[in-house]
Design a protein around this motif. Structure first.
Motif, PDB file in Angstrom:
ATOM      1  N   ALA A  42     -22.647  38.348 -12.716  1.00  0.00           N
ATOM      2  CA  ALA A  42     -21.367  37.879 -12.173  1.00  0.00           C
ATOM      3  C   ALA A  42     -20.331  37.957 -13.285  1.00  0.00           C
ATOM      4  CB  ALA A  42     -21.497  36.457 -11.627  1.00  0.00           C
ATOM      5  N   ARG A  43     -19.103  37.598 -12.964  1.00  0.00           N
ATOM      6  CA  ARG A  43     -18.006  37.769 -13.931  1.00  0.00           C
ATOM      7  C   ARG A  43     -17.929  36.634 -14.944  1.00  0.00           C
ATOM      8  NH1 ARG A  43     -12.791  40.590 -11.239  1.00  0.00           N
ATOM      9  NH2 ARG A  43     -12.245  40.515 -13.445  1.00  0.00           N
ATOM     10  N   ASP A  44     -18.559  35.492 -14.650  1.00  0.00           N
ATOM     11  CA  ASP A  44     -18.486  34.352 -15.564  1.00  0.00           C
ATOM     12  C   ASP A  44     -19.257  34.641 -16.856  1.00  0.00           C
ATOM     13  OD1 ASP A  44     -17.307  33.196 -13.351  1.00  0.00           O
ATOM     14  OD2 ASP A  44     -19.161  32.248 -12.686  1.00  0.00           O
ATOM     15  N   GLU A  45     -18.793  34.034 -17.915  1.00  0.00           N
ATOM     16  CA  GLU A  45     -19.481  34.154 -19.193  1.00  0.00           C
ATOM     17  C   GLU A  45     -20.493  33.017 -19.299  1.00  0.00           C
ATOM     18  OE1 GLU A  45     -20.600  36.177 -21.991  1.00  0.00           O
ATOM     19  OE2 GLU A  45     -18.485  36.745 -21.773  1.00  0.00           O
ATOM     20  N   GLN A  46     -21.783  33.339 -19.228  1.00  0.00           N
ATOM     21  CA  GLN A  46     -22.830  32.330 -19.318  1.00  0.00           C
ATOM     22  C   GLN A  46     -24.028  32.903 -20.070  1.00  0.00           C
ATOM     23  OE1 GLN A  46     -23.655  29.586 -15.894  1.00  0.00           O
ATOM     24  NE2 GLN A  46     -22.769  31.222 -14.657  1.00  0.00           N
TER      25      GLN A  46
END
Length: 481
Positions: A42-46
């Motif tokens: 996904a686009r989130d930074e995790q």
């Protein structure tokens, strides 16, 4: 068999509400093949640990029976990984390829749990990156397109990158145990198949009813509507399973060939028959679950004056020798009286009744939700007198009770089938396009009709016209009998 399962849209509702809980159930039941990795992108930074913590919190919102203990989740979480990915960036696909190449698993399943308008872009980039080798499979979540033209474009792009046997178009209703047992009932037993024809069956009803409204999805739903959301895929797939001829084998293409023949045999709609044989409705304010609920036009993000249908009932026929003249009634809607999905096969009454009272016809009820099972409705004598009227009785098969240790949910079954490469319960492109071809005249007729949908009270069974549609043939919906 080692596998890598990649979820595009790894933080989306579908992934955490349906797919991850289904995978956990497969893990809990010992059905998930060993040697697997699950990657969410996904686009989130995790980091991996942050994603695992996020998903663990989401799991608290799933049904109690599907919720893992802390110890169970920790073991499941060892399979979980996360990568940030911008689906518009070609170099991000190369990074994904590098991650997958670390161990070169036997099978790679790429699950597109994103908006369908992204499918062509994702598939094209997968092809450019070389992520379309024979060991790769792509799973496409519905809705596949908005109309025939968009569905054909999605399929064109998918076919330009993947072979047909690598494309798994998912319809989770086909994974329900009752639907699988419909085929077993017909083709694995000698009892019903001789009766499965126009001479013995009066009508068939397919109901997919929801008690909930559109909730916070008003903007999405208003672009879709009940016909696209439920009839074009779920209801038509169930109809094909009921009406198809016996396939030559249990092979995927043998089954899908017969389903396609049914779709091609459906009586085509005209503007006149749409006006006569299709009812569209939209819920207004009413009572649901004992509480007042708003109408569709008062829901969040629904445009003022929308003509979007939240209910559809229609009558059709399968124009072949087996089914000629037998009406098929399809019905779906939101904010109806119950959450109830079922197929009702109404048999013809006995030709010469010799018992007094009501001449009740037999019926077979295939229950899809809230529980999975079969009911066979019969008539029997209590034995109290020679001239007594017969009483209704039914044989009830509850799959949860019959197979308590072997139950597999719809998404769990389909995910396991995708990993194993079994296509039997997935939809082929020509099936999907034919279904769109059949519903398009209805959409065209509605675009020209300025009167809009009929209203119905939330908590009811839809517009009165839906009952009249069936009554015109001398029948009634199952719950109205």
């Amino acid at each position: 068999m080692s596998f890598d399962l990649v979820f595009f849209g790894g933080t989306g509702d579908l992934t955490w509400r349906k797919l991850m809980p289904a995978l956990f159930q497969a893990f809990r039941h010992g059905k998930l093949p060993a040697g697997g990795r699950i990657l969410a992108v996904a686009r989130d930074e995790q980091s991996d640990e942050q994603y695992r913590a996020w998903l663990k919190a989401r799991f608290q919102e799933v049904d109690d029976a599907k919720r893992p203990s802390s110890e169970e989740f920790d073991r499941f979480a060892e399979l979980l990984h996360y990568r940030r990915m911008d689906l518009s960036q070609p170099d991000h696909y190369q990074r994904l390829k590098e991650w997958l190449s670390e161990r070169n698993a036997d099978t790679v399943v790429l699950y597109l749990a994103t908006s369908p308008h992204l499918f062509p872009q994702i598939c094209e980039q997968l092809g450019v990156a070389g992520l379309n080798t024979p060991r790769v499979r792509v799973v496409l979540e519905k809705p596949l397109g908005h109309d025939l033209r968009s569905a054909q474009e999605i399929n064109r792009v998918v076919r330009s990158v993947f072979d047909e046997n690598q494309a798994f178009r998912i319809d989770h209703y086909l994974g329900k145990p009752s639907v699988q047992n419909l085929a077993a009932l017909r083709f694995g037993n000698a009892l019903f198949e001789p009766l499965w024809r126009r001479e013995c069956i009066a009508n068939i009803q397919i109901t997919l009813a929801e008690s909930l409204g559109v909730g916070t999805r008003g903007d999405f739903y208003d672009r879709t509507g009940a016909l696209r959301d439920m009839i074009q895929n779920h209801a038509l797939q169930l109809l094909t399973m009921v009406a198809m001829e016996p396939p030559s084998s249990n092979d995927a293409d043998a089954i899908r060939d017969e389903k396609l023949k049914v779709l091609r045999s459906l009586k085509p709609f005209t503007e006149e028959s749409v006006a006569r044989d299709v009812v569209r409705g939209q819920y207004r304010a009413g009572m649901s679950g004992g509480k007042p609920v708003p109408g569709y036009l008062e829901e969040t993000k629904v445009p003022a004056g929308s003509h979007c249908e939240t209910f559809v009932a229609l009558r059709t026929e399968v124009q072949n020798w087996r089914w000629a003249g037998v009406p098929f009634y399809l019905r779906t809607g939101k904010r109806l009286a119950a959450r109830d999905a079922e197929i009702v096969v109404n048999f013809r009454p006995v030709p010469h009744p010799i018992f007094p009272g009501t001449n009740r016809a037999n019926k077979l009820v295939i229950k899809l939700q809230p529980e999975d099972g079969l009911e066979l409705h019969l008539s029997a004598a209590k034995g109290s007198g020679q001239s007594e009227a017969l009483s209704p009785v039914f044989l009830d098969l509850d799959f949860d009770k019959a197979f308590p240790t072997d139950r597999v949910g719809a998404y769990e079954r389909l995910l396991l089938d995708a990993i194993a490469g079994r296509l039997n319960l997935f939809v082929r492109s020509d099936e999907q396009e034919q279904a769109w071809r059949w519903v398009e005249p209805v959409l065209d007729a509605w675009r020209k009709d300025t009167t809009g949908p009929r209203t119905y009270a939330a908590g009811s069974w839809g517009p009165a016209a839906a009952s009249a549609l069936v009554a015109r043939d001398g029948f009634a919906w199952f719950e109205e009998e």
